[in-house]
Motif scaffolding. Sequence first.
Motif, short mmCIF file in Angstrom:
data_model
loop_
_atom_site.label_atom_id
_atom_site.label_comp_id
_atom_site.label_asym_id
_atom_site.label_seq_id
_atom_site.Cartn_x
_atom_site.Cartn_y
_atom_site.Cartn_z
N ARG A 75 0.16 -1.60 -13.06
CA ARG A 75 1.28 -1.49 -12.12
C ARG A 75 1.42 -0.05 -11.65
O ARG A 75 1.26 0.88 -12.43
CB ARG A 75 2.57 -1.95 -12.80
N ARG A 76 1.71 0.11 -10.41
CA ARG A 76 1.85 1.44 -9.81
C ARG A 76 3.30 1.90 -9.93
O ARG A 76 4.22 1.13 -9.73
CB ARG A 76 1.45 1.36 -8.34
N TYR A 77 3.48 3.18 -10.26
CA TYR A 77 4.83 3.76 -10.28
C TYR A 77 4.75 5.19 -9.77
O TYR A 77 3.69 5.79 -9.71
CB TYR A 77 5.46 3.68 -11.68
N ILE A 78 5.90 5.74 -9.42
CA ILE A 78 6.00 7.08 -8.86
C ILE A 78 6.78 7.95 -9.83
O ILE A 78 7.82 7.54 -10.34
CB ILE A 78 6.71 7.06 -7.49
N CYS A 117 0.82 -1.22 0.00
CA CYS A 117 0.00 0.00 0.00
C CYS A 117 0.86 1.26 0.00
O CYS A 117 2.01 1.25 0.42
CB CYS A 117 -0.90 0.03 1.24
N THR A 118 0.24 2.34 -0.43
CA THR A 118 0.89 3.65 -0.34
C THR A 118 0.89 4.09 1.13
O THR A 118 0.16 3.52 1.93
CB THR A 118 0.12 4.70 -1.17
N CYS A 140 3.97 11.86 -7.34
CA CYS A 140 2.61 11.35 -7.50
C CYS A 140 2.66 9.87 -7.86
O CYS A 140 3.62 9.41 -8.47
CB CYS A 140 1.87 12.11 -8.59
N TYR A 141 1.60 9.17 -7.49
CA TYR A 141 1.48 7.76 -7.85
C TYR A 141 0.64 7.65 -9.11
O TYR A 141 -0.41 8.27 -9.23
CB TYR A 141 0.80 6.98 -6.72
N TYR A 142 1.11 6.86 -10.05
CA TYR A 142 0.41 6.63 -11.31
C TYR A 142 0.30 5.12 -11.53
O TYR A 142 1.00 4.34 -10.90
CB TYR A 142 1.17 7.24 -12.48
N ARG A 143 -0.58 4.74 -12.45
CA ARG A 143 -0.70 3.34 -12.87
C ARG A 143 -0.49 3.29 -14.38
O ARG A 143 -1.05 4.09 -15.12
CB ARG A 143 -2.05 2.76 -12.51
N ASP A 144 0.30 2.31 -14.83
CA ASP A 144 0.47 2.14 -16.26
C ASP A 144 -0.70 1.34 -16.82
O ASP A 144 -1.63 0.98 -16.10
CB ASP A 144 1.82 1.51 -16.57
#
Length: 86
Positions: A78-81, A18-19, A70-74
Amino acid sequence: MRKLSLLLVLAAIAATGCTPTERGAGIGAATGAVIGGAVTGNVRGAAVGAAIGGVSGAVIGNVAGRPGQCYYRDRYGRRYIAACPG
């Protein structure tokens, strides 16, 4: 007691992905539910405690996050920063 320990271990494992905001909300809600239930002795107190603890924990977790990131999703989920826009 054994079931509670198993539940806490499973919750800790689930929280590792989790974030900081999500982790703070989860920890705050669990702590608030336990304290609210213990103080009032009923489910309503536990629910109110969980709500207050969840919001408080999310705020604290959000502040603990990386500033300017910021947190993003591709497209695969998948989550990336990355740096926040603007």
